[in-house]
Scaffold this motif. Structure first.
Motif, PDB file in Angstrom:
ATOM      1  N   SER A   1       0.271  -2.698  11.272  1.00  0.00           N
ATOM      2  CA  SER A   1       1.634  -2.192  11.451  1.00  0.00           C
ATOM      3  C   SER A   1       2.416  -2.305  10.151  1.00  0.00           C
ATOM      4  O   SER A   1       1.994  -2.972   9.211  1.00  0.00           O
ATOM      5  CB  SER A   1       2.346  -2.971  12.558  1.00  0.00           C
ATOM      6  OG  SER A   1       2.441  -4.323  12.197  1.00  0.00           O
ATOM      7  N   ASN A   2       3.560  -1.656  10.130  1.00  0.00           N
ATOM      8  CA  ASN A   2       4.446  -1.735   8.974  1.00  0.00           C
ATOM      9  C   ASN A   2       5.233  -3.039   9.031  1.00  0.00           C
ATOM     10  O   ASN A   2       5.497  -3.571  10.103  1.00  0.00           O
ATOM     11  CB  ASN A   2       5.409  -0.552   8.968  1.00  0.00           C
ATOM     12  CG  ASN A   2       4.676   0.759   8.855  1.00  0.00           C
ATOM     13  OD1 ASN A   2       3.597   0.837   8.299  1.00  0.00           O
ATOM     14  ND2 ASN A   2       5.272   1.799   9.396  1.00  0.00           N
TER      15      ASN A   2
ATOM     16  N   ALA B   1      10.791  -0.832   4.807  1.00  0.00           N
ATOM     17  CA  ALA B   1       9.551  -1.017   5.569  1.00  0.00           C
ATOM     18  C   ALA B   1       8.366  -0.669   4.678  1.00  0.00           C
ATOM     19  O   ALA B   1       8.392   0.318   3.943  1.00  0.00           O
ATOM     20  CB  ALA B   1       9.557  -0.141   6.811  1.00  0.00           C
ATOM     21  N   TYR B   2       7.339  -1.511   4.756  1.00  0.00           N
ATOM     22  CA  TYR B   2       6.199  -1.360   3.849  1.00  0.00           C
ATOM     23  C   TYR B   2       4.888  -1.445   4.612  1.00  0.00           C
ATOM     24  O   TYR B   2       4.781  -2.144   5.616  1.00  0.00           O
ATOM     25  CB  TYR B   2       6.230  -2.460   2.778  1.00  0.00           C
ATOM     26  CG  TYR B   2       7.463  -2.395   1.919  1.00  0.00           C
ATOM     27  CD1 TYR B   2       7.552  -1.500   0.868  1.00  0.00           C
ATOM     28  CD2 TYR B   2       8.557  -3.208   2.174  1.00  0.00           C
ATOM     29  CE1 TYR B   2       8.681  -1.422   0.095  1.00  0.00           C
ATOM     30  CE2 TYR B   2       9.695  -3.140   1.402  1.00  0.00           C
ATOM     31  CZ  TYR B   2       9.752  -2.244   0.367  1.00  0.00           C
ATOM     32  OH  TYR B   2      10.885  -2.164  -0.410  1.00  0.00           O
ATOM     33  N   GLU B   3       3.879  -0.733   4.093  1.00  0.00           N
ATOM     34  CA  GLU B   3       2.513  -0.839   4.589  1.00  0.00           C
ATOM     35  C   GLU B   3       1.803  -1.843   3.697  1.00  0.00           C
ATOM     36  O   GLU B   3       1.869  -1.758   2.469  1.00  0.00           O
ATOM     37  CB  GLU B   3       1.803   0.510   4.519  1.00  0.00           C
ATOM     38  CG  GLU B   3       2.425   1.580   5.375  1.00  0.00           C
ATOM     39  CD  GLU B   3       1.779   2.936   5.148  1.00  0.00           C
ATOM     40  OE1 GLU B   3       0.735   2.999   4.462  1.00  0.00           O
ATOM     41  OE2 GLU B   3       2.337   3.918   5.642  1.00  0.00           O
TER      42      GLU B   3
ATOM     43  N   ARG C   1       0.822  -1.202   0.000  1.00  0.00           N
ATOM     44  CA  ARG C   1       0.000   0.000   0.000  1.00  0.00           C
ATOM     45  C   ARG C   1       0.860   1.257   0.000  1.00  0.00           C
ATOM     46  O   ARG C   1       0.522   2.264  -0.604  1.00  0.00           O
ATOM     47  CB  ARG C   1      -0.895   0.001   1.230  1.00  0.00           C
ATOM     48  CG  ARG C   1      -1.834   1.164   1.316  1.00  0.00           C
ATOM     49  CD  ARG C   1      -2.773   0.984   2.502  1.00  0.00           C
ATOM     50  NE  ARG C   1      -3.734   2.048   2.543  1.00  0.00           N
ATOM     51  CZ  ARG C   1      -3.636   3.101   3.331  1.00  0.00           C
ATOM     52  NH1 ARG C   1      -2.624   3.207   4.149  1.00  0.00           N
ATOM     53  NH2 ARG C   1      -4.557   4.037   3.312  1.00  0.00           N
ATOM     54  N   GLY C   2       2.003   1.194   0.707  1.00  0.00           N
ATOM     55  CA  GLY C   2       2.875   2.359   0.790  1.00  0.00           C
ATOM     56  C   GLY C   2       4.247   1.970   1.316  1.00  0.00           C
ATOM     57  O   GLY C   2       4.434   0.874   1.835  1.00  0.00           O
ATOM     58  N   ILE C   3       5.173   2.876   1.155  1.00  0.00           N
ATOM     59  CA  ILE C   3       6.531   2.654   1.643  1.00  0.00           C
ATOM     60  C   ILE C   3       6.697   3.509   2.895  1.00  0.00           C
ATOM     61  O   ILE C   3       6.590   4.734   2.848  1.00  0.00           O
ATOM     62  CB  ILE C   3       7.570   3.029   0.572  1.00  0.00           C
ATOM     63  CG1 ILE C   3       7.355   2.156  -0.665  1.00  0.00           C
ATOM     64  CG2 ILE C   3       8.977   2.885   1.112  1.00  0.00           C
ATOM     65  CD1 ILE C   3       8.181   2.554  -1.860  1.00  0.00           C
ATOM     66  N   ALA C   4       6.971   2.842   4.029  1.00  0.00           N
ATOM     67  CA  ALA C   4       7.069   3.545   5.311  1.00  0.00           C
ATOM     68  C   ALA C   4       8.484   4.012   5.606  1.00  0.00           C
ATOM     69  O   ALA C   4       8.691   4.875   6.445  1.00  0.00           O
ATOM     70  CB  ALA C   4       6.579   2.642   6.432  1.00  0.00           C
ATOM     71  N   GLY C   5       9.468   3.443   4.966  1.00  0.00           N
ATOM     72  CA  GLY C   5      10.859   3.806   5.222  1.00  0.00           C
ATOM     73  C   GLY C   5      11.755   2.896   4.415  1.00  0.00           C
ATOM     74  O   GLY C   5      11.307   2.201   3.508  1.00  0.00           O
TER      75      GLY C   5
ATOM     76  N   ASN D   1       8.749  -5.166   7.695  1.00  0.00           N
ATOM     77  CA  ASN D   1      10.088  -5.122   7.144  1.00  0.00           C
ATOM     78  C   ASN D   1      10.138  -6.003   5.893  1.00  0.00           C
ATOM     79  O   ASN D   1       9.326  -6.909   5.727  1.00  0.00           O
ATOM     80  CB  ASN D   1      11.080  -5.620   8.198  1.00  0.00           C
ATOM     81  CG  ASN D   1      12.502  -5.300   7.852  1.00  0.00           C
ATOM     82  OD1 ASN D   1      12.799  -4.861   6.752  1.00  0.00           O
ATOM     83  ND2 ASN D   1      13.393  -5.518   8.791  1.00  0.00           N
TER      84      ASN D   1
END
Length: 134
Positions: free
Chosen positions: A122-123, A109-111, A102-106, A125
């Motif tokens: 939660s996100n 790290a991914y949503e 859904r998205g890149i958290a860092g 790894n």
């Protein structure tokens, strides 16, 4: 103790020639020099620590196989021992999914979201994820 006499070392009982011949002025000078050199030693240590961290980082980056996913990719998520069902045996699946990124958290790290567009809490790894091909 146990029939032996206690002996005092000579250095404790009588001052040595080194101690008696050292004047206070030279001692103060040595202390000032040591304090001055302490700053230089700290700076040299910080430089060595930074160089060592760079060496460790290069070694890790050479060995690590990072997986990068794009938004919209499908992935499978590893099932850990804690998240398995209570009565799941050794024949239970090791991977669950598919999930959509859904998205890149860092960095790494991914949503994730399910196929029904329900977002996971939660996100995650990149390590317990692997690409799923439809």
């Amino acid at each position: 103790m146990y029939g032996a006499k206690a002996l005092i070392p000579v250095e404790i009982g009588e001052p040595s020639t080194r101690y008696t011949q050292a004047p206070e002025e030279s001692n103060e000078e040595e202390m000032q020099i040591n304090l001055y050199l302490l700053k230089e030693r700290r700076e040299a240590t910080l430089i060595r620590m930074a160089a060592q961290k760079q060496i460790i980082e290069r070694y890790y980056n050479r060995k690590a196989h990072l997986r990068y996913f794009k938004i919209g990719d499908f992935v499978l998520k590893k099932v850990f021992q804690l998240t398995k069902a209570a009565n799941a045996g050794k024949m239970s699946p090791n991977w669950e999914g598919p999930y959509r990124i859904r998205g890149i958290a860092g960095k790494g790290a991914y949503e994730l979201e399910t196929m029904e567009c329900k977002v996971l809490p939660s996100n995650w790894n990149h390590v317990p994820l692997k690409k799923y091909y439809l």
